[in-house]
Motif scaffolding. Sequence first.
Motif, PDB file in Angstrom:
ATOM      1  N   GLN A 196       1.856  -7.272  -3.668  1.00  0.00           N
ATOM      2  CA  GLN A 196       1.432  -7.795  -2.383  1.00  0.00           C
ATOM      3  C   GLN A 196       0.836  -9.200  -2.536  1.00  0.00           C
ATOM      4  O   GLN A 196       0.482  -9.631  -3.639  1.00  0.00           O
ATOM      5  CB  GLN A 196       0.401  -6.853  -1.759  1.00  0.00           C
ATOM      6  N   ALA A 248      -0.837  -6.074   2.770  1.00  0.00           N
ATOM      7  CA  ALA A 248      -0.852  -7.359   2.068  1.00  0.00           C
ATOM      8  C   ALA A 248      -2.099  -7.517   1.211  1.00  0.00           C
ATOM      9  O   ALA A 248      -2.168  -8.394   0.349  1.00  0.00           O
ATOM     10  CB  ALA A 248      -0.750  -8.515   3.059  1.00  0.00           C
ATOM     11  N   HIS A 306       5.300 -12.003  -0.795  1.00  0.00           N
ATOM     12  CA  HIS A 306       5.337 -10.582  -1.129  1.00  0.00           C
ATOM     13  C   HIS A 306       6.482 -10.407  -2.119  1.00  0.00           C
ATOM     14  O   HIS A 306       7.631 -10.732  -1.816  1.00  0.00           O
ATOM     15  CB  HIS A 306       5.581  -9.778   0.160  1.00  0.00           C
TER      16      HIS A 306
END
Length: 632
Positions: free
Chosen positions: A78, A436, A135
Amino acid sequence: MQFHHHGYVSGDPRIEPAAGTGVDRPAELPEQIDVLIVGSGPAGMLAAAQLAQFPSVTTRLVERRPGRLAIGQADGIQARSVETFQAFGFAERITAEAYQITEMAFWKPDPRDPSRIVRSARAQDDPHGISEFPHLIVNQARVLDYFAEFAASSPARITPDYGYEFVGLTVGDGEFPVAVTLKHTAGAEEGTERTVHAKYVVGADGARSRVRSSIGCTLAGDAANHAWGVMDVVASTDFPDIRLKCAIQSHDGGSILLIPREGGHLFRMYVDLGEVPADDAGNVRKTTIEQIIAQANAILSPYTLDVRNVAWHSVYEVGHRLTDRFDDVLPEELGDRTPRVFITGDACHTHSAKAGQGMNVSMQDGFNIAWKLGHVLEGRSPASLLSTYSAERQVVAKNLIDFDKTWSTMMAKKPEEFSSPSELEDFYVRTAEFPAGFMTEYTPSMIVGGAEQQELAAGFPVGKRFKSARAVRVSDTNPLHLGHQAKADGRWRIYVFADPALPGTDSPTDALGEWLASSPESPLAAQPAGGDDDAWFDARVIYQHPHTEIDINAVPRAFKPEVGPFRLTDLNKVYGVDPAADIFDERQLDRAGVVVVVRPDQYVATVLPLTATGELGAFFAGVRGERATAQA
């Protein structure tokens, strides 16, 4: 990157000079150790990499395998983790080899023919610009390799001690109170045991953690009674989105979460194997790779999947479990003693793999405990600092498990069970900030202040990670991300966002700079004698003017520390605004000026006005403790 301040460097500048315990580091595991890390997974390797920046601390990492991990089960990286990689110096390199997720596709049964799937929607992975970092998808083994490289190249020269299996531990008294029994798993001494004594132990030894058992912790939670087959494969297929992250729902065959992997050909599939009967007794885990592939083909109809090579596969049942504490202090002992043993990662929280959180949250566990151990063992902070680890990270793990329960349940639903056709993709977009890695928010403690002055820096919430923004470095006129200049070196950051005046005008910023440099109450006064002026605290100033208007000679000396044996002036801590992206506007900073203090693990600790020198001094006095001396 800064180097040459100790003399000319002709080799790789990422390899720092050995110092302290890194000089003539013994090859054999010593009898007495400051910190013993058990397990070389993501949490353990990051902890070792961070502690490698503390050369006065003897740190060893033991791993039962005979060598490095060849292929790992985790792969989702992430944006918060990439942000962390930046601090450890390898974000750009790992990004170059990774698969980058920019979009996710959603596939559902064709309303005209439910036996076939059709693409129903696409969603941007980061539609709101949560982070400047991407990502990524890359194998866990490569992440560990990069942390190992950093640890081996840092002053303490930490490398894993392979071939040691953790057997058990007891906590007693004395200078090295934790007695750890280890067993050789390879070589001439295979099967024999030995005991080492440590001041502190960090258990990063996975879901079946023996360290966790040794301190009387158990994982508690529930299973969802739903099984998934997971496989990393290369295949020939006519499925058009094979190189996109996809959530695929069939009419009656279950679901697939498709994760493309690095390298352009490999991909991972989480394949829905359905509900598990209560009396299954683990039989679902005997599902063969051929059965997983057949189920994948049934879900993908009318497309086909011809698997040519299987790199790895497994079967697992979704479970969500959490320990009640992350250290060895029992509830009735709270406040009476400080912890000596800590657990991290899967040792204290387990969940499904589909949210891509396991490795990411585990690394933040390792980051959190490692800098604290370094500070306590070097006498920068009292041992009470270590009690904040369990208090901070258990809450994060609980939030993760709650999120993962929702996401994994939604992934297992049939299309007709959703309240609306777009419910899955709406949830994915709406909750993007959590997976995230940016929803962590630590509550007030000895290292996190209150939010009384938060309006002075609305874009830097106290307790949350420091969200970087651009500024222009005055010395070389380079526009840079301010947060990217902070290395994972164990230092606190003091960012001074100046008032409207220029330097040298007897402004509040000038007054603060003078206080930082000369007051005995200043945190800078607590740094070790004879070292760099910024050895423990990295103070930087950002003016509200373009770099062309700032006279660097007029900037207070607190922001121009002398470093290295030649006492060279570091001019790289003075910034002006970037006219194209004014950090004061982007982060909603008070134009009267504000101080933002950031912890070594990149979380905002407190926000104060420029004139609040008493509060700033008091905050760091609390961080240091009244008797912050070297720990036994």
